[in-house]
Design a protein around this motif. Structure first.
Motif, PDB file in Angstrom:
ATOM      1  N   CYS A  39     -26.053 -19.970 -36.723  1.00  0.00           N
ATOM      2  CA  CYS A  39     -26.603 -21.305 -36.546  1.00  0.00           C
ATOM      3  C   CYS A  39     -26.835 -21.552 -35.057  1.00  0.00           C
ATOM      4  CB  CYS A  39     -25.660 -22.363 -37.113  1.00  0.00           C
ATOM      5  SG  CYS A  39     -25.504 -22.304 -38.923  1.00  0.00           S
ATOM      6  N   TYR A  40     -27.925 -22.218 -34.758  1.00  0.00           N
ATOM      7  CA  TYR A  40     -28.348 -22.417 -33.384  1.00  0.00           C
ATOM      8  C   TYR A  40     -28.531 -23.900 -33.082  1.00  0.00           C
ATOM      9  CZ  TYR A  40     -29.460 -17.480 -33.893  1.00  0.00           C
ATOM     10  OH  TYR A  40     -29.374 -16.126 -34.148  1.00  0.00           O
ATOM     11  N   ASP A  41     -28.185 -24.292 -31.856  1.00  0.00           N
ATOM     12  CA  ASP A  41     -28.507 -25.632 -31.369  1.00  0.00           C
ATOM     13  C   ASP A  41     -29.987 -25.646 -31.037  1.00  0.00           C
ATOM     14  OD1 ASP A  41     -26.219 -27.239 -31.439  1.00  0.00           O
ATOM     15  OD2 ASP A  41     -25.398 -26.252 -29.681  1.00  0.00           O
ATOM     16  N   PHE A  42     -30.753 -26.368 -31.834  1.00  0.00           N
ATOM     17  CA  PHE A  42     -32.201 -26.358 -31.664  1.00  0.00           C
ATOM     18  C   PHE A  42     -32.652 -27.716 -31.157  1.00  0.00           C
ATOM     19  CE2 PHE A  42     -36.632 -26.041 -32.737  1.00  0.00           C
ATOM     20  CZ  PHE A  42     -36.907 -24.680 -32.690  1.00  0.00           C
ATOM     21  N   PRO A  43     -33.536 -27.770 -30.162  1.00  0.00           N
ATOM     22  CA  PRO A  43     -33.981 -29.072 -29.646  1.00  0.00           C
ATOM     23  C   PRO A  43     -34.781 -29.863 -30.673  1.00  0.00           C
ATOM     24  CG  PRO A  43     -35.257 -27.271 -28.688  1.00  0.00           C
ATOM     25  CD  PRO A  43     -34.129 -26.636 -29.436  1.00  0.00           C
ATOM     26  N   GLY A  44     -34.512 -31.174 -30.735  1.00  0.00           N
ATOM     27  CA  GLY A  44     -35.254 -32.065 -31.621  1.00  0.00           C
ATOM     28  C   GLY A  44     -34.464 -32.440 -32.856  1.00  0.00           C
ATOM     29  N   PRO A  45     -35.096 -33.149 -33.808  1.00  0.00           N
ATOM     30  CA  PRO A  45     -36.460 -33.659 -33.761  1.00  0.00           C
ATOM     31  C   PRO A  45     -36.682 -34.774 -32.719  1.00  0.00           C
ATOM     32  CG  PRO A  45     -35.667 -33.589 -36.030  1.00  0.00           C
ATOM     33  CD  PRO A  45     -34.488 -33.383 -35.136  1.00  0.00           C
ATOM     34  N   GLU A  46     -35.658 -35.609 -32.488  1.00  0.00           N
ATOM     35  CA  GLU A  46     -35.822 -36.671 -31.502  1.00  0.00           C
ATOM     36  C   GLU A  46     -35.783 -36.086 -30.096  1.00  0.00           C
ATOM     37  OE1 GLU A  46     -33.355 -36.504 -33.700  1.00  0.00           O
ATOM     38  OE2 GLU A  46     -33.171 -38.371 -34.855  1.00  0.00           O
ATOM     39  N   GLN A  47     -36.471 -36.729 -29.166  1.00  0.00           N
ATOM     40  CA  GLN A  47     -36.470 -36.273 -27.791  1.00  0.00           C
ATOM     41  C   GLN A  47     -35.052 -36.346 -27.220  1.00  0.00           C
ATOM     42  OE1 GLN A  47     -39.210 -38.357 -25.300  1.00  0.00           O
ATOM     43  NE2 GLN A  47     -38.894 -37.040 -23.528  1.00  0.00           N
ATOM     44  N   GLY A  48     -34.615 -35.259 -26.617  1.00  0.00           N
ATOM     45  CA  GLY A  48     -33.290 -35.193 -26.017  1.00  0.00           C
ATOM     46  C   GLY A  48     -32.167 -34.869 -26.981  1.00  0.00           C
ATOM     47  N   SER A 122     -42.604 -42.810 -40.480  1.00  0.00           N
ATOM     48  CA  SER A 122     -42.450 -42.363 -39.089  1.00  0.00           C
ATOM     49  C   SER A 122     -41.358 -41.309 -38.962  1.00  0.00           C
ATOM     50  CB  SER A 122     -42.148 -43.553 -38.178  1.00  0.00           C
ATOM     51  OG  SER A 122     -40.944 -44.198 -38.567  1.00  0.00           O
ATOM     52  N   ASN A 123     -40.204 -41.525 -39.623  1.00  0.00           N
ATOM     53  CA  ASN A 123     -39.124 -40.547 -39.570  1.00  0.00           C
ATOM     54  C   ASN A 123     -39.520 -39.258 -40.277  1.00  0.00           C
ATOM     55  OD1 ASN A 123     -36.353 -41.646 -38.421  1.00  0.00           O
ATOM     56  ND2 ASN A 123     -37.357 -43.346 -39.434  1.00  0.00           N
ATOM     57  N   PHE A 124     -40.178 -39.384 -41.434  1.00  0.00           N
ATOM     58  CA  PHE A 124     -40.625 -38.201 -42.159  1.00  0.00           C
ATOM     59  C   PHE A 124     -41.577 -37.379 -41.300  1.00  0.00           C
ATOM     60  CE2 PHE A 124     -43.665 -35.881 -44.676  1.00  0.00           C
ATOM     61  CZ  PHE A 124     -42.896 -35.281 -45.654  1.00  0.00           C
ATOM     62  N   GLU A 125     -42.560 -38.028 -40.687  1.00  0.00           N
ATOM     63  CA  GLU A 125     -43.563 -37.294 -39.930  1.00  0.00           C
ATOM     64  C   GLU A 125     -43.000 -36.696 -38.650  1.00  0.00           C
ATOM     65  OE1 GLU A 125     -46.841 -39.998 -39.569  1.00  0.00           O
ATOM     66  OE2 GLU A 125     -47.595 -39.501 -41.591  1.00  0.00           O
ATOM     67  N   MET A 126     -42.004 -37.326 -38.036  1.00  0.00           N
ATOM     68  CA  MET A 126     -41.343 -36.736 -36.874  1.00  0.00           C
ATOM     69  C   MET A 126     -40.620 -35.454 -37.280  1.00  0.00           C
ATOM     70  SD  MET A 126     -38.532 -38.404 -34.246  1.00  0.00           S
ATOM     71  CE  MET A 126     -37.390 -38.792 -35.581  1.00  0.00           C
ATOM     72  N   HIS A 127     -39.889 -35.504 -38.405  1.00  0.00           N
ATOM     73  CA  HIS A 127     -39.177 -34.336 -38.900  1.00  0.00           C
ATOM     74  C   HIS A 127     -40.172 -33.249 -39.314  1.00  0.00           C
ATOM     75  CE1 HIS A 127     -36.939 -31.956 -41.949  1.00  0.00           C
ATOM     76  NE2 HIS A 127     -35.911 -32.180 -41.155  1.00  0.00           N
ATOM     77  N   GLU A 128     -41.246 -33.643 -39.981  1.00  0.00           N
ATOM     78  CA  GLU A 128     -42.287 -32.705 -40.405  1.00  0.00           C
ATOM     79  C   GLU A 128     -42.892 -31.978 -39.201  1.00  0.00           C
ATOM     80  OE1 GLU A 128     -46.387 -33.024 -43.028  1.00  0.00           O
ATOM     81  OE2 GLU A 128     -45.868 -34.657 -41.652  1.00  0.00           O
ATOM     82  N   LYS A 129     -43.244 -32.728 -38.179  1.00  0.00           N
ATOM     83  CA  LYS A 129     -43.843 -32.145 -36.975  1.00  0.00           C
ATOM     84  C   LYS A 129     -42.880 -31.168 -36.320  1.00  0.00           C
ATOM     85  CE  LYS A 129     -45.991 -33.444 -32.572  1.00  0.00           C
ATOM     86  NZ  LYS A 129     -46.370 -34.594 -31.689  1.00  0.00           N
ATOM     87  N   TRP A 130     -41.614 -31.531 -36.267  1.00  0.00           N
ATOM     88  CA  TRP A 130     -40.588 -30.659 -35.680  1.00  0.00           C
ATOM     89  C   TRP A 130     -40.484 -29.345 -36.441  1.00  0.00           C
ATOM     90  CZ3 TRP A 130     -35.474 -29.899 -37.955  1.00  0.00           C
ATOM     91  CH2 TRP A 130     -34.581 -29.211 -37.124  1.00  0.00           C
ATOM     92  N   MET A 132     -42.730 -27.965 -38.567  1.00  0.00           N
ATOM     93  CA  MET A 132     -43.971 -27.205 -38.609  1.00  0.00           C
ATOM     94  C   MET A 132     -44.365 -26.644 -37.246  1.00  0.00           C
ATOM     95  SD  MET A 132     -44.499 -27.467 -41.801  1.00  0.00           S
ATOM     96  CE  MET A 132     -46.022 -26.558 -41.777  1.00  0.00           C
ATOM     97  N   GLN A 133     -44.122 -27.414 -36.175  1.00  0.00           N
ATOM     98  CA  GLN A 133     -44.618 -27.007 -34.862  1.00  0.00           C
ATOM     99  C   GLN A 133     -43.574 -26.376 -33.956  1.00  0.00           C
ATOM    100  OE1 GLN A 133     -46.853 -30.159 -32.960  1.00  0.00           O
ATOM    101  NE2 GLN A 133     -47.981 -30.662 -34.828  1.00  0.00           N
ATOM    102  N   GLN A 134     -42.284 -26.528 -34.319  1.00  0.00           N
ATOM    103  CA  GLN A 134     -41.248 -25.939 -33.471  1.00  0.00           C
ATOM    104  C   GLN A 134     -40.397 -24.911 -34.225  1.00  0.00           C
ATOM    105  OE1 GLN A 134     -39.144 -28.591 -30.657  1.00  0.00           O
ATOM    106  NE2 GLN A 134     -40.401 -30.247 -31.486  1.00  0.00           N
ATOM    107  N   VAL A 135     -39.820 -25.314 -35.358  1.00  0.00           N
ATOM    108  CA  VAL A 135     -38.884 -24.416 -36.039  1.00  0.00           C
ATOM    109  C   VAL A 135     -39.593 -23.184 -36.608  1.00  0.00           C
ATOM    110  CG1 VAL A 135     -37.221 -24.201 -37.919  1.00  0.00           C
ATOM    111  CG2 VAL A 135     -37.298 -26.306 -36.563  1.00  0.00           C
ATOM    112  N   ILE A 136     -40.675 -23.389 -37.348  1.00  0.00           N
ATOM    113  CA  ILE A 136     -41.346 -22.245 -37.976  1.00  0.00           C
ATOM    114  C   ILE A 136     -41.909 -21.276 -36.931  1.00  0.00           C
ATOM    115  CG2 ILE A 136     -43.313 -21.571 -39.418  1.00  0.00           C
ATOM    116  CD1 ILE A 136     -42.719 -23.960 -41.201  1.00  0.00           C
ATOM    117  N   PRO A 137     -42.623 -21.736 -35.899  1.00  0.00           N
ATOM    118  CA  PRO A 137     -43.083 -20.784 -34.881  1.00  0.00           C
ATOM    119  C   PRO A 137     -41.942 -20.037 -34.202  1.00  0.00           C
ATOM    120  CG  PRO A 137     -44.299 -22.832 -34.703  1.00  0.00           C
ATOM    121  CD  PRO A 137     -43.178 -23.084 -35.678  1.00  0.00           C
TER     122      PRO A 137
END
Length: 280
Positions: A39-48, A122-130, A132-137
């Motif tokens: 398990c890894y400390d991964f940045p996000g979904p919220e800034q900081g 808003s919460n769903f789309e923030m988590h979705e973006k995180w 799709m654009q950060q975790v999967i890549p």
């Protein structure tokens, strides 16, 4: 990004998993998964902020790229997906695959806000973006996760299944199928026009739904029916059983094998799957 200790209380302290672990075979499989996963400390979904992201794949695999299922709820998600398949994987009965599991917020309401589209957009789309654009890549770049659409899946249980249904339909170009264990607040209106290009596993209970969720619970039967009406490949296991992670683990071995095309489904199925699941 630094690895975290696997045995975090928030991931393992559920009564359903305590029941599952009472089975010696399940306990041994879970212990093995705990030792093999990272398990890894991964940045996000919220800034900081940071969020644990857990990764498991067979440690004896020499493959540089593996079929992957992205599961909700961290190590519990890994247990649900893999515990019933561990012996089959070790024996080479099915092909190897991997799991990338993202943790939810601890509070059930906050978890639902991230997982259920119509709870908090808003919460769903923030988590979705995180995701799709950060975790999967990241998983494709630094782990063994396949970047191929036909080897990329998503899954979850309860509200995690709501998340999987929504994301699979919102991103059919990314996910070629979804594992939906007991979707809780899903709407059949989320099912998109390209659902017939994906594979679907839908499980759930017909009876015994707790009073506190009766007003929001949508029958997995309805989801399976609509998917089938769109000529999508569906494996449905909707019967009278408990709504807990031990049951979801029993409904996963053949289901994941079928969903991800890992081998002969009949060789991986649990007894409950053999008697209760149907493919179409």
């Amino acid at each position: 990004m630094r690895a975290k200790t696997i045995l975090m209380a928030m991931l393992l302290a559920t009564s359903a998993h305590a029941q599952q672990a009472a089975n010696p075979d399940s306990r041994a499989a879970i212990d093995a998964l705990n030792s093999e996963a990272r398990c890894y400390d991964f940045p996000g979904p919220e800034q900081g902020a940071t969020r644990p992201v857990c990764v498991w794949y067979p440690r004896n695999s020499t493959a540089t790229s593996l079929p992957v299922i992205y599961m909700a709820d961290g190590m519990v998600g890994i247990h649900v997906a893999v515990a019933g398949l561990k012996s089959k994987l070790d024996a080479g009965t099915i092909a190897p695959f991997m799991v990338v599991a993202v943790n939810a917020k601890q509070a059930p309401v906050e978890r639902a806000y991230e997982y259920v589209y119509n709870r908090s957009q808003s919460n769903f789309e923030m988590h979705e973006k995180w995701l799709m654009q950060q975790v999967i890549p990241w998983a494709e770049r630094t782990m063994k996760a396949s970047p191929e659409r036909n080897k990329r899946f998503i899954g979850g249980f309860s509200n995690g299944a709501d998340l999987a249904l929504a994301l699979a339909n919102r991103h059919p170009e990314i996910f070629s199928g979804a594992l939906l264990h007991s979707p809780l607040e899903s709407s059949v209106t989320w099912i998109g026009k390209q659902a017939d290009t994906q594979r679907w596993v839908v499980t759930g209970v017909l009876h015994g739904v707790p009073e506190w969720i009766k007003n929001v619970w949508k029958s997995p039967q309805d989801i399976a029916f609509v998917l089938r009406s769109k000529r999508a490949p569906v494996r449905a296991c909707v019967k009278r059983w408990g709504r807990q992670s031990g049951t979801w683990s029993e409904l996963s071995p053949g289901s994941i094998t079928w969903l991800m095309g890992l081998g002969e489904t009949a060789l991986a199925e649990s007894p409950i799957e053999q008697s209760q699941c149907t493919n179409s």
